[in-house]
Design a protein around this motif. Structure first.
Motif, PDB file in Angstrom:
ATOM      1  N   GLY A  39      75.982 -16.460  37.602  1.00 22.35           N
ATOM      2  CA  GLY A  39      75.541 -17.086  39.026  1.00 22.35           C
ATOM      3  C   GLY A  39      76.852 -17.255  39.692  1.00 22.35           C
ATOM      4  N   GLN A  40      77.590 -18.294  39.228  1.00 21.33           N
ATOM      5  CA  GLN A  40      78.919 -18.435  39.901  1.00 21.33           C
ATOM      6  C   GLN A  40      79.657 -17.180  40.405  1.00 21.33           C
ATOM      7  N   LEU A  41      79.612 -16.294  39.500  1.00 25.49           N
ATOM      8  CA  LEU A  41      80.266 -15.016  39.844  1.00 25.49           C
ATOM      9  C   LEU A  41      79.671 -13.986  40.802  1.00 25.49           C
ATOM     10  N   GLY A  42      78.429 -14.426  40.956  1.00 21.06           N
ATOM     11  CA  GLY A  42      77.326 -13.586  42.035  1.00 21.06           C
ATOM     12  C   GLY A  42      77.048 -12.450  41.629  1.00 21.06           C
ATOM     13  N   VAL A  43      77.025 -12.238  40.036  1.00 21.53           N
ATOM     14  CA  VAL A  43      76.495 -10.834  39.540  1.00 21.53           C
ATOM     15  C   VAL A  43      75.097 -11.318  38.679  1.00 21.53           C
ATOM     16  N   GLU A  44      74.408 -10.088  38.553  1.00 20.99           N
ATOM     17  CA  GLU A  44      73.171 -10.247  37.815  1.00 20.99           C
ATOM     18  C   GLU A  44      73.495  -9.929  36.211  1.00 20.99           C
ATOM     19  N   LEU A  45      72.834 -10.711  35.469  1.00 25.82           N
ATOM     20  CA  LEU A  45      73.038 -10.231  33.692  1.00 25.82           C
ATOM     21  C   LEU A  45      71.746  -9.911  33.004  1.00 25.82           C
ATOM     22  N   GLU A  46      71.920  -9.169  32.167  1.00 22.17           N
ATOM     23  CA  GLU A  46      70.915  -8.885  31.334  1.00 22.17           C
ATOM     24  C   GLU A  46      71.282  -9.430  29.908  1.00 22.17           C
ATOM     25  N   CYS A  47      70.864  -9.857  28.965  1.00 24.46           N
ATOM     26  CA  CYS A  47      71.199 -10.213  27.549  1.00 24.46           C
ATOM     27  C   CYS A  47      70.197  -9.604  26.625  1.00 24.46           C
ATOM     28  N   ARG A  48      70.724  -8.891  25.896  1.00 24.31           N
ATOM     29  CA  ARG A  48      70.061  -8.404  24.688  1.00 24.31           C
ATOM     30  C   ARG A  48      70.500  -8.406  23.367  1.00 24.31           C
ATOM     31  N   GLN A  49      69.757  -8.546  22.252  1.00 25.84           N
ATOM     32  CA  GLN A  49      70.188  -8.567  20.864  1.00 25.84           C
ATOM     33  C   GLN A  49      69.575  -7.631  19.918  1.00 25.84           C
ATOM     34  N   SER A  50      70.081  -6.841  18.912  1.00 22.86           N
ATOM     35  CA  SER A  50      69.475  -6.132  18.082  1.00 22.86           C
ATOM     36  C   SER A  50      70.198  -6.102  16.754  1.00 22.86           C
ATOM     37  N   ASN A  51      69.539  -6.032  15.723  1.00 24.55           N
ATOM     38  CA  ASN A  51      70.122  -5.744  14.188  1.00 24.55           C
ATOM     39  C   ASN A  51      70.152  -4.497  14.174  1.00 24.55           C
ATOM     40  N   HIS A  52      69.775  -3.549  14.591  1.00 19.98           N
ATOM     41  CA  HIS A  52      69.579  -2.118  14.618  1.00 19.98           C
ATOM     42  C   HIS A  52      70.551  -1.384  15.356  1.00 19.98           C
ATOM     43  N   GLU A  53      71.540  -0.448  14.535  1.00 20.73           N
ATOM     44  CA  GLU A  53      72.558   0.236  15.113  1.00 20.73           C
ATOM     45  C   GLU A  53      72.030   1.246  16.132  1.00 20.73           C
ATOM     46  N   GLY A  54      71.219   1.885  15.851  1.00 23.03           N
ATOM     47  CA  GLY A  54      70.291   3.017  16.737  1.00 23.03           C
ATOM     48  C   GLY A  54      69.918   2.447  18.193  1.00 23.03           C
ATOM     49  N   GLN A  55      69.375   1.213  17.935  1.00 27.40           N
ATOM     50  CA  GLN A  55      68.824   0.609  19.286  1.00 27.40           C
ATOM     51  C   GLN A  55      70.124   0.131  20.134  1.00 27.40           C
ATOM     52  N   LEU A  56      71.403  -0.307  19.536  1.00 27.26           N
ATOM     53  CA  LEU A  56      72.573  -0.635  20.170  1.00 27.26           C
ATOM     54  C   LEU A  56      72.900   0.651  20.718  1.00 27.26           C
ATOM     55  N   VAL A  57      73.105   1.767  20.187  1.00 26.03           N
ATOM     56  CA  VAL A  57      73.402   3.130  20.618  1.00 26.03           C
ATOM     57  C   VAL A  57      72.491   3.602  21.923  1.00 26.03           C
ATOM     58  N   ASP A  58      71.321   3.291  21.899  1.00 29.48           N
ATOM     59  CA  ASP A  58      70.316   3.708  22.878  1.00 29.48           C
ATOM     60  C   ASP A  58      70.714   2.909  24.077  1.00 29.48           C
ATOM     61  N   TRP A  59      70.811   1.553  23.982  1.00 28.17           N
ATOM     62  CA  TRP A  59      71.155   0.797  25.088  1.00 28.17           C
ATOM     63  C   TRP A  59      72.519   1.117  25.637  1.00 28.17           C
ATOM     64  N   LEU A  60      73.499   1.279  24.819  1.00 30.68           N
ATOM     65  CA  LEU A  60      74.822   1.768  25.526  1.00 30.68           C
ATOM     66  C   LEU A  60      74.566   2.937  26.249  1.00 30.68           C
ATOM     67  N   GLN A  61      73.985   4.104  25.717  1.00 33.12           N
ATOM     68  CA  GLN A  61      73.949   5.276  26.506  1.00 33.12           C
ATOM     69  C   GLN A  61      73.068   5.169  27.946  1.00 33.12           C
ATOM     70  N   GLN A  62      72.191   4.188  27.760  1.00 36.16           N
ATOM     71  CA  GLN A  62      71.461   4.007  28.953  1.00 36.16           C
ATOM     72  C   GLN A  62      72.157   3.212  30.076  1.00 36.16           C
ATOM     73  N   ALA A  63      73.291   2.538  29.538  1.00 34.85           N
ATOM     74  CA  ALA A  63      73.792   1.361  30.431  1.00 34.85           C
ATOM     75  C   ALA A  63      74.392   2.018  31.729  1.00 34.85           C
ATOM     76  N   PRO A  64      75.060   3.209  31.575  1.00 24.16           N
ATOM     77  CA  PRO A  64      75.573   3.440  33.014  1.00 24.16           C
ATOM     78  C   PRO A  64      74.655   3.588  34.214  1.00 24.16           C
ATOM     79  N   ALA A  65      73.413   3.846  33.713  1.00 20.65           N
ATOM     80  CA  ALA A  65      72.520   4.149  34.830  1.00 20.65           C
ATOM     81  C   ALA A  65      72.003   2.701  35.658  1.00 20.65           C
TER      82      ALA A  65
END
Ligand code: DQA
Length: 157
Positions: A39-65
């Motif tokens: 908020g202080q920096l004026g940026v939006e934030l999304e926080c996610r947690q997963s115990n699953h490697e493939g889920q983290l891979v999916d989120w990383l792949q989708q992130a640039p969009a």
């Protein structure tokens, strides 16, 4: 600008897990601190947690969009996940690797991060401050500042 914060395996247990190493702050506490800083920096934030490697891979792949940069604590995957390394290497946006504990002061198997060579940088050992500094770095890098700017300054001197 939007920044994605990814917490990997076992980080859902923060606050009840090996308190002497990881401290008492819960994942919600850390995310709240990060939201306040965002908020202080004026940026939006999304926080996610997963115990699953493939889920983290999916989120990383989708992130640039949707995101300009990622703050990532991969947990134990840091030390052996070639799949996460390849996902980080494959995406165009900076990924800042963060760790609560100092991985270099712990067991030898934690001294190697297979992700660090493809991450924009790494912050380790500062507790929740590692995440806040990681967010600052991600915002600078996401805005196109940081590394290159510093290199230009060093060359100019
Ligand atoms: C950690 C360090 C890792 O070695 C460990 O497996 C974790 C947490 C940290 O934040 O200090 O789960 O990434």
């Amino acid at each position: 600008m939007k920044i994605l914060v990814l917490h990997g395996v076992n980080l859902n247990l923060l606050g009840q897990r090996e308190e002497s190493i990881y401290g008492r702050a819960t994942l919600d506490d850390i995310n709240s601190e990060l939201r306040a800083l965002a908020g202080q920096l004026g940026v939006e934030l999304e926080c996610r947690q997963s115990n699953h490697e493939g889920q983290l891979v999916d989120w990383l792949q989708q992130a640039p969009a949707s995101y300009a940069a990622v703050v990532f604590n991969p947990g134990a995957y840091t030390h052996y996940s070639i799949a996460l390394r390849d996902a980080i290497a494959a995406i165009s946006i900076p990924v800042v690797e963060v760790h609560l504990s100092n991985i270099y002061a712990r067991e030898e198997f934690r001294h190697t991060s297979v992700l660090a060579p493809v991450a924009a940088g790494q912050i380790s050992g500062l507790g929740a401050l590692s995440y806040r500094l990681g967010l600052l770095a991600a915002v600078e890098l996401g805005r196109g500042r940081g590394k290159d700017g510093e290199e230009k300054c060093i060359k100019a001197d």
